[in-house]
Every structure is written in C-alpha cells, then in structure tokens.
Motif scaffolding. Structure first.
Motif, PDB file in Angstrom:
ATOM      1  N   LEU A 169      -0.276  11.122  33.269  1.00 21.54           N
ATOM      2  CA  LEU A 169      -1.677  11.084  33.698  1.00 21.54           C
ATOM      3  C   LEU A 169      -1.862  11.869  34.998  1.00 21.54           C
ATOM      4  O   LEU A 169      -2.855  12.588  35.156  1.00 21.54           O
ATOM      5  CB  LEU A 169      -2.149   9.638  33.862  1.00 21.54           C
ATOM      6  CG  LEU A 169      -2.290   8.841  32.566  1.00 21.54           C
ATOM      7  CD1 LEU A 169      -2.565   7.371  32.871  1.00 21.54           C
ATOM      8  CD2 LEU A 169      -3.384   9.419  31.676  1.00 21.54           C
ATOM      9  N   CYS A 170      -0.907  11.749  35.913  1.00 22.48           N
ATOM     10  CA  CYS A 170      -0.978  12.520  37.162  1.00 22.48           C
ATOM     11  C   CYS A 170      -0.924  14.021  36.887  1.00 22.48           C
ATOM     12  O   CYS A 170      -1.657  14.802  37.512  1.00 22.48           O
ATOM     13  CB  CYS A 170       0.157  12.127  38.101  1.00 22.48           C
ATOM     14  SG  CYS A 170      -0.035  10.509  38.861  1.00 22.48           S
ATOM     15  N   ASP A 171      -0.067  14.426  35.953  1.00 23.89           N
ATOM     16  CA  ASP A 171       0.048  15.846  35.616  1.00 23.89           C
ATOM     17  C   ASP A 171      -1.221  16.366  34.953  1.00 23.89           C
ATOM     18  O   ASP A 171      -1.651  17.491  35.206  1.00 23.89           O
ATOM     19  CB  ASP A 171       1.239  16.086  34.682  1.00 23.89           C
ATOM     20  CG  ASP A 171       2.581  15.852  35.359  1.00 23.89           C
ATOM     21  OD1 ASP A 171       2.616  15.675  36.597  1.00 23.89           O
ATOM     22  OD2 ASP A 171       3.598  15.815  34.630  1.00 23.89           O
ATOM     23  N   ALA A 172      -1.831  15.550  34.097  1.00 32.69           N
ATOM     24  CA  ALA A 172      -3.009  15.989  33.345  1.00 32.69           C
ATOM     25  C   ALA A 172      -4.297  15.929  34.167  1.00 32.69           C
ATOM     26  O   ALA A 172      -5.229  16.688  33.908  1.00 32.69           O
ATOM     27  CB  ALA A 172      -3.161  15.138  32.081  1.00 32.69           C
ATOM     28  N   TYR A 173      -4.357  15.016  35.138  1.00 33.21           N
ATOM     29  CA  TYR A 173      -5.599  14.802  35.899  1.00 33.21           C
ATOM     30  C   TYR A 173      -5.344  14.779  37.410  1.00 33.21           C
ATOM     31  O   TYR A 173      -5.763  13.849  38.102  1.00 33.21           O
ATOM     32  CB  TYR A 173      -6.242  13.473  35.491  1.00 33.21           C
ATOM     33  CG  TYR A 173      -6.516  13.329  34.020  1.00 33.21           C
ATOM     34  CD1 TYR A 173      -7.650  13.900  33.447  1.00 33.21           C
ATOM     35  CD2 TYR A 173      -5.650  12.612  33.195  1.00 33.21           C
ATOM     36  CE1 TYR A 173      -7.914  13.755  32.090  1.00 33.21           C
ATOM     37  CE2 TYR A 173      -5.902  12.463  31.841  1.00 33.21           C
ATOM     38  CZ  TYR A 173      -7.034  13.042  31.297  1.00 33.21           C
ATOM     39  OH  TYR A 173      -7.298  12.895  29.958  1.00 33.21           O
ATOM     40  N   PRO A 174      -4.683  15.802  37.967  1.00 34.29           N
ATOM     41  CA  PRO A 174      -4.329  15.737  39.395  1.00 34.29           C
ATOM     42  C   PRO A 174      -5.542  15.645  40.321  1.00 34.29           C
ATOM     43  O   PRO A 174      -5.446  15.069  41.404  1.00 34.29           O
ATOM     44  CB  PRO A 174      -3.544  17.027  39.627  1.00 34.29           C
ATOM     45  CG  PRO A 174      -3.991  17.955  38.551  1.00 34.29           C
ATOM     46  CD  PRO A 174      -4.282  17.070  37.367  1.00 34.29           C
ATOM     47  N   GLU A 175      -6.669  16.178  39.892  1.00 33.22           N
ATOM     48  CA  GLU A 175      -7.862  16.156  40.739  1.00 33.22           C
ATOM     49  C   GLU A 175      -8.600  14.819  40.682  1.00 33.22           C
ATOM     50  O   GLU A 175      -9.454  14.545  41.521  1.00 33.22           O
ATOM     51  CB  GLU A 175      -8.817  17.296  40.350  1.00 33.22           C
ATOM     52  CG  GLU A 175      -9.521  17.124  39.011  1.00 33.22           C
ATOM     53  CD  GLU A 175      -8.655  17.273  37.753  1.00 33.22           C
ATOM     54  OE1 GLU A 175      -9.130  16.877  36.674  1.00 33.22           O
ATOM     55  OE2 GLU A 175      -7.510  17.760  37.841  1.00 33.22           O
ATOM     56  N   LEU A 176      -8.265  13.973  39.723  1.00 27.39           N
ATOM     57  CA  LEU A 176      -8.974  12.702  39.557  1.00 27.39           C
ATOM     58  C   LEU A 176      -8.217  11.490  40.083  1.00 27.39           C
ATOM     59  O   LEU A 176      -8.835  10.503  40.477  1.00 27.39           O
ATOM     60  CB  LEU A 176      -9.291  12.456  38.076  1.00 27.39           C
ATOM     61  CG  LEU A 176     -10.398  13.287  37.454  1.00 27.39           C
ATOM     62  CD1 LEU A 176     -10.537  12.950  35.974  1.00 27.39           C
ATOM     63  CD2 LEU A 176     -11.712  13.056  38.175  1.00 27.39           C
TER      64      LEU A 176
END
Length: 162
Positions: A8-15
């Motif tokens: 999830l961190c890799d896919a959504y780093p800006e969120l």
C-alpha cells in the motif's frame, strides 16, 4: 480482505502516513483495515465498551490511551464482543490484557504492551475526535491499515495493488 502495508505504501506514497513503529500485533487477524472510529481516554475504557457493543461494520477502533502503561484498555471480553459485532480491528495507544485469548479472536489488535490490571469505569473520554500519536493524526472517518509490518493511515479507502 488481507492488507500488506508495504504494498500500500508503494502504490499510494502520496496518500499514506506511516505510524512510528511502536506497536505489537496481538489479535487473531494479522492484517486488518477499515474506516476509523476514534476514542481519547485515559485509564478508563467505558467508551471502548460502548463502541464494541455497536455494529462495527468492518471499521477500526483507534483508542488513544495516552500511551499509559499502567492499565489495560482492552481485554478478552471486549475483544470477543468487537469480533462478534463485526469490527475489523482495534489499535490501542496503551495496553491490553488477556493476550492469549485475544490472539484467538477474529479481530486485528495492535497495542503498545500487555498489562494485567483493568481500567476504572468512570465514563470519561471523547468519541470521534482527532487523536495524535506515533507521529500521525488519526481522524474519524479516514482509513487505517495494519499488519505485521506496521500501521498506516489514509484520508481515503485504499485497494491492494494487483
């Protein structure tokens, strides 16, 4: 749903915001996530008891116990009630107890530590207010995801990448 926080961190780093690593995983579910309900309390789990009595609807209860290591804000009876009522998980910035039983519950539980002493029940605390610990502010209605790698929060629901 099984969540993997590194993915999830890799896919959504800006969120996502990552909570400082201080929590241990005690629940029967090693991965959980959902919309947050928050409680701010100190050595009084009255509001925790009230909330787990309600339908969880796949949500996550975030309990800011001020980091107290003197009382347990969650025990086996409340954890079992939360699992029965459909809560996905509970994060306690404080202690829990009855950890061997909680490990068997169909519930994600992360906390700072275990402590055998229960809390007082004085009916003191705040429900659905922003709470801050671990370098992150947890806002009611936003989303939390947790696994053995850590805890992350997001202002919106996240899907596991394929």
């Amino acid at each position: 749903m099984h969540y993997i926080t590194p993915d999830l961190c890799d896919a959504y780093p800006e969120l996502v915001q990552v909570v400082e690593p201080m929590f241990a995983n005690y629940g029967g579910r090693d991965s959980f996530g959902g919309q947050m309900v928050t409680i701010k309390c100190h050595e009084d789990n009255s509001l925790v008891k009230e909330q787990v009595d309600l339908p969880g609807e796949g949500r996550v209860l975030v309990v800011d116990g001020g980091g107290s290591l003197r009382r347990a804000l969650l025990g086996d009876m409340l954890a079992e009630k939360a699992a029965k009522n459909g809560w996905a998980g509970i994060v306690v910035y404080g202690c829990i107890r009855d950890v061997d039983v909680i490990a068997q519950a169909d519930l994600g539980v992360q906390a700072l530590a275990s402590h055998p002493m229960k809390t007082d029940k004085r009916g003191i605390g705040d429900l659905n207010v922003p709470v801050t610990f671990g370098g992150v502010t947890f806002k009611p209605g936003e989303y939390l995801y947790a696994d053995n790698n850590g805890i992350i929060v997001s202002p919106q629901a996240l899907s596991m990448p394929e």
